[in-house]
Write a protein that holds these residues in place. Structure first.
Motif, short mmCIF file in Angstrom:
data_model
loop_
_atom_site.label_atom_id
_atom_site.label_comp_id
_atom_site.label_asym_id
_atom_site.label_seq_id
_atom_site.Cartn_x
_atom_site.Cartn_y
_atom_site.Cartn_z
N VAL A 195 -4.65 -6.81 -7.80
CA VAL A 195 -5.34 -5.59 -7.39
C VAL A 195 -4.37 -4.71 -6.67
CG1 VAL A 195 -5.52 -6.55 -4.91
CG2 VAL A 195 -6.97 -4.68 -5.63
N SER A 196 -4.29 -3.39 -7.02
CA SER A 196 -3.31 -2.39 -6.40
C SER A 196 -3.90 -2.04 -5.15
CB SER A 196 -2.96 -1.14 -7.39
OG SER A 196 -2.44 -0.18 -6.85
N LEU A 197 -3.06 -2.14 -4.00
CA LEU A 197 -3.35 -1.59 -2.88
C LEU A 197 -2.64 -0.20 -2.60
CD1 LEU A 197 -2.78 -4.98 -0.81
CD2 LEU A 197 -5.02 -3.84 -1.79
N ARG A 198 -2.11 0.43 -3.58
CA ARG A 198 -1.40 1.50 -3.18
C ARG A 198 -2.51 2.77 -2.61
NH1 ARG A 198 2.92 4.32 -6.73
NH2 ARG A 198 3.15 6.27 -6.03
N GLY A 199 -2.10 3.30 -1.39
CA GLY A 199 -2.84 4.29 -0.75
C GLY A 199 -4.06 3.74 0.04
N ALA A 200 -4.04 2.14 0.27
CA ALA A 200 -5.14 1.72 1.02
C ALA A 200 -5.09 2.42 2.47
CB ALA A 200 -4.96 0.24 1.00
N GLU A 201 -6.06 2.07 3.21
CA GLU A 201 -5.95 2.37 4.61
C GLU A 201 -5.02 1.57 5.55
OE1 GLU A 201 -7.59 5.07 6.10
OE2 GLU A 201 -7.90 5.84 4.16
N PRO A 202 -4.44 1.91 6.58
CA PRO A 202 -3.68 1.14 7.24
C PRO A 202 -4.44 -0.03 8.09
CG PRO A 202 -3.25 3.46 8.07
CD PRO A 202 -4.44 3.48 6.88
N SER A 203 -3.78 -1.24 8.16
CA SER A 203 -4.68 -2.17 8.82
C SER A 203 -4.85 -2.10 10.38
CB SER A 203 -4.07 -3.56 8.75
OG SER A 203 -4.53 -4.57 9.05
N GLU A 204 -5.65 -2.44 10.97
CA GLU A 204 -5.91 -2.53 12.15
C GLU A 204 -5.50 -3.98 12.79
OE1 GLU A 204 -9.75 -0.96 13.46
OE2 GLU A 204 -9.43 1.04 12.30
N ASN A 205 -5.32 -4.73 12.09
CA ASN A 205 -5.17 -6.20 12.34
C ASN A 205 -3.55 -6.40 12.81
OD1 ASN A 205 -7.78 -6.89 11.84
ND2 ASN A 205 -7.08 -7.07 9.79
N SER A 206 -3.08 -7.23 13.55
CA SER A 206 -1.65 -7.61 13.68
C SER A 206 -0.94 -8.43 13.10
CB SER A 206 -1.74 -7.78 15.36
OG SER A 206 -2.22 -8.88 15.61
N ARG A 237 0.84 -1.38 0.10
CA ARG A 237 -0.05 0.09 -0.05
C ARG A 237 0.73 1.09 0.17
NH1 ARG A 237 -1.20 2.61 4.33
NH2 ARG A 237 -0.17 2.20 6.35
N ALA A 238 2.18 1.12 -0.12
CA ALA A 238 3.03 2.25 -0.02
C ALA A 238 2.71 3.14 -0.99
CB ALA A 238 4.58 1.83 0.27
N GLU A 239 2.79 4.54 -0.87
CA GLU A 239 2.69 5.67 -1.71
C GLU A 239 4.09 6.17 -2.02
OE1 GLU A 239 -1.19 7.84 -2.03
OE2 GLU A 239 -0.94 7.14 0.24
N THR A 240 5.22 5.55 -1.55
CA THR A 240 6.56 6.38 -1.93
C THR A 240 7.23 5.80 -2.92
OG1 THR A 240 7.40 4.87 0.01
CG2 THR A 240 6.47 6.94 0.52
N LEU A 241 6.76 4.82 -3.64
CA LEU A 241 7.39 4.14 -4.69
C LEU A 241 7.06 4.76 -6.12
CD1 LEU A 241 6.89 0.48 -3.51
CD2 LEU A 241 8.88 1.83 -3.09
N ALA A 242 7.84 5.04 -6.87
CA ALA A 242 7.66 5.64 -8.11
C ALA A 242 6.82 4.68 -8.99
CB ALA A 242 8.76 5.67 -8.97
N THR A 243 7.07 3.27 -8.98
CA THR A 243 6.18 2.11 -9.54
C THR A 243 5.45 1.53 -8.63
OG1 THR A 243 7.88 2.01 -11.08
CG2 THR A 243 6.30 0.26 -11.10
N PRO A 244 3.99 1.79 -8.68
CA PRO A 244 3.08 0.94 -7.60
C PRO A 244 3.18 -0.70 -7.83
CG PRO A 244 1.90 2.79 -9.15
CD PRO A 244 3.29 2.46 -9.69
N ARG A 245 3.04 -1.35 -6.72
CA ARG A 245 3.17 -2.75 -6.75
C ARG A 245 1.69 -3.14 -6.77
NH1 ARG A 245 7.26 -3.29 -1.78
NH2 ARG A 245 9.12 -2.68 -2.80
N ILE A 246 1.52 -4.43 -7.19
CA ILE A 246 0.36 -4.99 -7.29
C ILE A 246 0.43 -6.53 -6.54
CG2 ILE A 246 -0.42 -3.92 -9.36
CD1 ILE A 246 -0.08 -6.67 -11.01
N LEU A 247 -0.85 -6.85 -6.20
CA LEU A 247 -0.96 -8.26 -5.47
C LEU A 247 -1.60 -9.17 -6.72
CD1 LEU A 247 -0.94 -10.10 -3.09
CD2 LEU A 247 -3.08 -9.07 -2.58
N VAL A 248 -0.97 -10.22 -6.87
CA VAL A 248 -1.58 -11.19 -7.74
C VAL A 248 -1.78 -12.37 -7.25
CG1 VAL A 248 -1.18 -12.56 -9.96
CG2 VAL A 248 -0.19 -10.24 -9.88
#
Length: 92
Positions: A64-75, A25-36
């Motif tokens: 799916v791209s999780l870029r910018g997704a909300e932080p998780s409340e799970n551990s 979900r990091a927004e600091t990368l130039a190229t967004p990562r995706i989950l396959v």
């Protein structure tokens, strides 16, 4: 929990490891990562077929791209959803 959505429904997936979720979900990368998410047949012998002309994986994959997704409340894990319409195909 369903694991296949050929009709365009949502495909839920439990992503184990909050660090993995945060990396995706990091927004600091130039190229967004995706989950396959790749679903394979139960029989390992049916997973892969290869010839000189083709390499084939059986069943399906969604992304799916999780870029910018909300932080998780799970551990320990976060359930993410892959829209069934985002299947990984040669045209993607």
């Amino acid at each position: 929990m369903p694991n296949l959505a050929a009709d365009g429904k949502i495909v839920p997936y439990s992503l184990v490891g909050i660090k993995r979720y945060d990396d995706l979900r990091a927004e600091t990368l130039a190229t967004p990562r995706i989950l396959v998410v790749l679903f394979l047949p139960k029989d390992e012998l049916e997973w892969l077929e290869h010839t000189e002309e083709a390499l084939s994986l059986r069943k399906c994959a969604y992304w799916v791209s999780l870029r910018g997704a909300e932080p998780s409340e799970n551990s320990s894990a976060q359930t993410v959803t892959c829209p069934g319409l985002r299947s990984l195909t040669p045209g993607d």
